[in-house]
Design a protein around this motif. Structure first.
Motif, PDB file in Angstrom:
ATOM      1  N   ILE A 289      51.034  36.381  42.125  1.00  0.00           N
ATOM      2  CA  ILE A 289      51.177  37.821  42.191  1.00  0.00           C
ATOM      3  C   ILE A 289      51.974  38.305  40.992  1.00  0.00           C
ATOM      4  O   ILE A 289      52.815  37.582  40.454  1.00  0.00           O
ATOM      5  CB  ILE A 289      51.854  38.206  43.532  1.00  0.00           C
ATOM      6  CG1 ILE A 289      51.631  39.673  43.856  1.00  0.00           C
ATOM      7  CG2 ILE A 289      53.332  37.879  43.485  1.00  0.00           C
ATOM      8  CD1 ILE A 289      52.045  40.046  45.265  1.00  0.00           C
ATOM      9  N   ASN A 290      51.692  39.531  40.553  1.00  0.00           N
ATOM     10  CA  ASN A 290      52.402  40.066  39.393  1.00  0.00           C
ATOM     11  C   ASN A 290      53.656  40.804  39.823  1.00  0.00           C
ATOM     12  O   ASN A 290      54.005  40.859  41.014  1.00  0.00           O
ATOM     13  CB  ASN A 290      51.469  40.967  38.572  1.00  0.00           C
ATOM     14  CG  ASN A 290      50.957  42.155  39.383  1.00  0.00           C
ATOM     15  OD1 ASN A 290      51.465  42.461  40.454  1.00  0.00           O
ATOM     16  ND2 ASN A 290      49.949  42.819  38.866  1.00  0.00           N
ATOM     17  N   ALA A 291      54.352  41.383  38.843  1.00  0.00           N
ATOM     18  CA  ALA A 291      55.607  42.060  39.147  1.00  0.00           C
ATOM     19  C   ALA A 291      55.407  43.295  40.010  1.00  0.00           C
ATOM     20  O   ALA A 291      56.322  43.714  40.726  1.00  0.00           O
ATOM     21  CB  ALA A 291      56.317  42.449  37.840  1.00  0.00           C
ATOM     22  N   GLY A 292      54.200  43.896  39.978  1.00  0.00           N
ATOM     23  CA  GLY A 292      53.923  45.082  40.785  1.00  0.00           C
ATOM     24  C   GLY A 292      53.512  44.770  42.203  1.00  0.00           C
ATOM     25  O   GLY A 292      53.173  45.697  42.952  1.00  0.00           O
ATOM     26  N   GLY A 293      53.498  43.500  42.585  1.00  0.00           N
ATOM     27  CA  GLY A 293      53.130  43.144  43.944  1.00  0.00           C
ATOM     28  C   GLY A 293      51.641  43.149  44.181  1.00  0.00           C
ATOM     29  O   GLY A 293      51.192  43.300  45.329  1.00  0.00           O
ATOM     30  N   GLU A 294      50.833  42.973  43.123  1.00  0.00           N
ATOM     31  CA  GLU A 294      49.372  42.971  43.253  1.00  0.00           C
ATOM     32  C   GLU A 294      48.806  41.748  42.533  1.00  0.00           C
ATOM     33  O   GLU A 294      49.475  41.118  41.709  1.00  0.00           O
ATOM     34  CB  GLU A 294      48.779  44.252  42.660  1.00  0.00           C
ATOM     35  CG  GLU A 294      49.182  45.507  43.411  1.00  0.00           C
ATOM     36  CD  GLU A 294      48.628  46.765  42.756  1.00  0.00           C
ATOM     37  OE1 GLU A 294      48.267  47.705  43.471  1.00  0.00           O
ATOM     38  OE2 GLU A 294      48.566  46.788  41.506  1.00  0.00           O
ATOM     39  N   TYR A 295      47.566  41.446  42.847  1.00  0.00           N
ATOM     40  CA  TYR A 295      46.862  40.329  42.227  1.00  0.00           C
ATOM     41  C   TYR A 295      45.835  40.879  41.231  1.00  0.00           C
ATOM     42  O   TYR A 295      45.155  41.877  41.496  1.00  0.00           O
ATOM     43  CB  TYR A 295      46.146  39.479  43.276  1.00  0.00           C
ATOM     44  CG  TYR A 295      47.074  38.631  44.097  1.00  0.00           C
ATOM     45  CD1 TYR A 295      47.417  37.354  43.695  1.00  0.00           C
ATOM     46  CD2 TYR A 295      47.620  39.117  45.280  1.00  0.00           C
ATOM     47  CE1 TYR A 295      48.278  36.563  44.452  1.00  0.00           C
ATOM     48  CE2 TYR A 295      48.484  38.343  46.041  1.00  0.00           C
ATOM     49  CZ  TYR A 295      48.807  37.072  45.623  1.00  0.00           C
ATOM     50  OH  TYR A 295      49.653  36.307  46.372  1.00  0.00           O
ATOM     51  N   ARG A 296      45.772  40.215  40.095  1.00  0.00           N
ATOM     52  CA  ARG A 296      44.840  40.650  39.045  1.00  0.00           C
ATOM     53  C   ARG A 296      43.499  39.949  39.233  1.00  0.00           C
ATOM     54  O   ARG A 296      43.430  38.736  39.443  1.00  0.00           O
ATOM     55  CB  ARG A 296      45.411  40.323  37.670  1.00  0.00           C
ATOM     56  CG  ARG A 296      44.640  40.920  36.507  1.00  0.00           C
ATOM     57  CD  ARG A 296      45.390  40.647  35.208  1.00  0.00           C
ATOM     58  NE  ARG A 296      45.342  39.237  34.889  1.00  0.00           N
ATOM     59  CZ  ARG A 296      44.582  38.709  33.935  1.00  0.00           C
ATOM     60  NH1 ARG A 296      43.802  39.477  33.211  1.00  0.00           N
ATOM     61  NH2 ARG A 296      44.611  37.422  33.701  1.00  0.00           N
ATOM     62  N   VAL A 297      42.420  40.726  39.134  1.00  0.00           N
ATOM     63  CA  VAL A 297      41.052  40.220  39.306  1.00  0.00           C
ATOM     64  C   VAL A 297      40.263  40.588  38.056  1.00  0.00           C
ATOM     65  O   VAL A 297      40.272  41.747  37.617  1.00  0.00           O
ATOM     66  CB  VAL A 297      40.388  40.807  40.561  1.00  0.00           C
ATOM     67  CG1 VAL A 297      38.962  40.289  40.699  1.00  0.00           C
ATOM     68  CG2 VAL A 297      41.204  40.464  41.799  1.00  0.00           C
ATOM     69  N   MET A 298      39.596  39.603  37.448  1.00  0.00           N
ATOM     70  CA  MET A 298      38.776  39.841  36.258  1.00  0.00           C
ATOM     71  C   MET A 298      37.341  40.055  36.685  1.00  0.00           C
ATOM     72  O   MET A 298      36.766  39.264  37.460  1.00  0.00           O
ATOM     73  CB  MET A 298      38.877  38.651  35.313  1.00  0.00           C
ATOM     74  CG  MET A 298      40.243  38.476  34.664  1.00  0.00           C
ATOM     75  SD  MET A 298      40.665  39.816  33.541  1.00  0.00           S
ATOM     76  CE  MET A 298      39.434  39.571  32.274  1.00  0.00           C
ATOM     77  N   VAL A 299      36.744  41.125  36.158  1.00  0.00           N
ATOM     78  CA  VAL A 299      35.367  41.488  36.468  1.00  0.00           C
ATOM     79  C   VAL A 299      34.581  41.520  35.163  1.00  0.00           C
ATOM     80  O   VAL A 299      34.965  42.214  34.215  1.00  0.00           O
ATOM     81  CB  VAL A 299      35.291  42.850  37.177  1.00  0.00           C
ATOM     82  CG1 VAL A 299      33.848  43.215  37.486  1.00  0.00           C
ATOM     83  CG2 VAL A 299      36.133  42.837  38.453  1.00  0.00           C
ATOM     84  N   ALA A 300      33.480  40.775  35.117  1.00  0.00           N
ATOM     85  CA  ALA A 300      32.624  40.715  33.937  1.00  0.00           C
ATOM     86  C   ALA A 300      31.356  41.519  34.191  1.00  0.00           C
ATOM     87  O   ALA A 300      30.981  41.751  35.344  1.00  0.00           O
ATOM     88  CB  ALA A 300      32.277  39.265  33.604  1.00  0.00           C
ATOM     89  N   PRO A 301      30.653  41.951  33.125  1.00  0.00           N
ATOM     90  CA  PRO A 301      29.401  42.694  33.326  1.00  0.00           C
ATOM     91  C   PRO A 301      28.358  41.856  34.042  1.00  0.00           C
ATOM     92  O   PRO A 301      28.274  40.640  33.874  1.00  0.00           O
ATOM     93  CB  PRO A 301      28.968  43.038  31.890  1.00  0.00           C
ATOM     94  CG  PRO A 301      30.202  42.922  31.072  1.00  0.00           C
ATOM     95  CD  PRO A 301      31.021  41.855  31.705  1.00  0.00           C
TER      96      PRO A 301
END
Length: 456
Positions: free
Chosen positions: A382-394
């Protein structure tokens, strides 16, 4: 008209002259309203069974899919003074193009002939190394010659010792023979003396036997002296052999000591050569670093240090380069409660800032101005903002993303989940239940990890 008063005006009104009043009185408003309510109720009941796509809303921004395709800061490896700029903001540079040129600011590198002098030192140290090697070879040859000479002298001394031992043996045999002769001469003299006393032999014969006996005794003494001299020669030969061997060991030890001293000097010379070559390589590399070059092809977007004559420290950021060729992606941030609902390969509808769109959350196929994407990566932390980063490709099977899209643009996404009836979605929202767990068909079988080719 309700006609609830006793004072009715119906008899005073001529309806034939008032067609509007006649149309109003003849209108059946209640029947129409009832029909409309019935139709809307039927339509509402039918709409409750329409399919609704559950989704997760998230916001993020446009980025590059590969890390080497994202904007990067170009930093100086060494400190220096800016002499000349070769680019400006907005220029397209190729990999290896010159961005700026620096001048030296450390007094340790002011010498313009530093490389030549360092190379001369390296060559002198290499010649010293060769001299040490020549000395080592000469000492090795000297030790070999000492061993050969010592072997010959030792063999000679051993032969001499053997000769002395053989002479001792020969003198011992002569001594025994002389001792026997002396014993015989004594016996003969004693018998002659007895015969002389008996008057059987003359005095002359007795004196002859005495002389013979004395000569035998002299020969015996001489043989004993020769045996002692031979034994002394054996001892001298043994001493000489030991002296030769001791001198040989002493000479070899001295030559070996000198050889090890030369080896130590050679090792120090090798260390000196390696150190000077390292310094020369560092100086040569530093000379190349006076020119700051573009690490990859891209556009100059921001120059952070612009002044001519401005001093830069080592590792200071100078310009920002955005790669010319990149593959876009969107990084969105989701809440931890929504993370179990996400899987790689899941479809995402994306709305980009600046592109007009009409979005229907539950009916993504009817939305306008949105673009499709696929989840390719989900952060494990988890990041500092309390959320998880998700990568989306075309999504290559859908419409391509806009060409004018730039890295850093805002985006909002709808991560599409399971299709459910509308009544179920309304019931879930009213009760505050989470969305149903949904696993795309593409992720039921885990994909094989990509093969990475490691360079030799």
């Amino acid at each position: 008209m309700l006609n609830i008063s006793f004072n009715s005006v119906n008899r005073h009104v001529d309806r034939d002259c008032l067609p509007s009043l006649r149309r109003v009185e003849n209108r059946r408003s209640g029947n129409v309203l009832l029909r409309l309510l019935t139709i809307f109720s039927i339509l509402f009941l039918i709409s409750l069974f329409l399919p609704w796509t559950q989704h997760i809303r998230a916001t993020g921004q446009v980025t590059a899919l590969q890390p080497n395709q994202r904007p990067q800061m170009v930093q100086t490896i060494i400190g220096g003074q800016i002499l000349e700029w070769y680019v400006r903001e907005g220029d397209l540079v190729e990999e290896g193009d010159t961005i700026l040129r620096l001048a030296e600011t450390k007094d340790a590198y002011f010498d313009t002939s530093l490389l030549d002098r360092t190379r001369s030192q390296v060559m002198a140290k290499e010649m010293s190394l060769q001299s040490y090697q020549s000395k080592i070879d000469a000492l090795a040859n000297q030790m070999e010659a000492l061993r050969e000479s010592g072997r010959l002298r030792t063999e000679q001394a051993r032969n001499k010792l053997q000769q002395a031992r053989l002479k001792v043996a020969s003198d011992s045999m002569d001594l025994e023979a002389t001792r026997l002769n002396t014993e015989v001469a004594r016996n003969q003299y004693e018998r002659m003396e007895e015969l002389y006393e008996q008057g059987l032999k003359s005095l002359t014969d007795l004196e002859n036997r005495r002389v013979t006996f004395q000569q035998a005794q002299a020969k015996l003494i001489s043989a004993e002296n020769r045996l002692l001299a031979s034994r002394n020669d054996v001892i001298n030969a043994q001493v000489e052999l030991n002296a030769i061997q001791a001198k040989l060991r002493d000479d070899l030890a001295k030559a070996s000591s000198e050889r090890y001293t030369a080896l130590s000097g050679r090792f120090e010379a090798e260390a000196g050569v390696a150190k000077l070559e390292n310094e020369f390589s560092n100086y040569e590399r530093r000379t190349d670093l006076y020119i700051l070059r573009a690490p990859q092809s891209g556009y100059i977007t921001e120059i952070l240090a612009a002044g001519i004559g401005e001093n830069l420290s080592a590792g200071e950021q100078v310009v920002t380069i955005v790669p010319a060729n990149y593959q876009l992606a969107v990084e969105i941030f989701v809440r931890p409660i929504d993370l179990p609902l996400l899987n790689p390969g899941q479809q995402v509808n994306i709305q980009f800032d600046g592109w007009p769109s009409i979005v229907f959350s539950g009916w993504p196929n009817t939305s306008y101005g949105t673009y499709s994407g696929t989840v390719v990566a989900i952060d494990r932390a988890i990041n500092a903002g309390g959320e998880y980063r998700v990568m989306v490709a075309p999504d290559d099977s859908e419409e391509a993303w806009p060409e004018a899209l730039r890295i850093g643009s805002g985006a909002s996404a709808l991560v599409l989940l399971k299709d459910v009836p509308l009544w179920y979605e309304m019931w879930r929202k009213i009760n505050g239940f989470p969305a149903d767990l949904y696993v795309p068909a593409a992720t039921t079988a885990p994909a094989a990890p990509p093969k990475i080719k490691v360079p030799k």
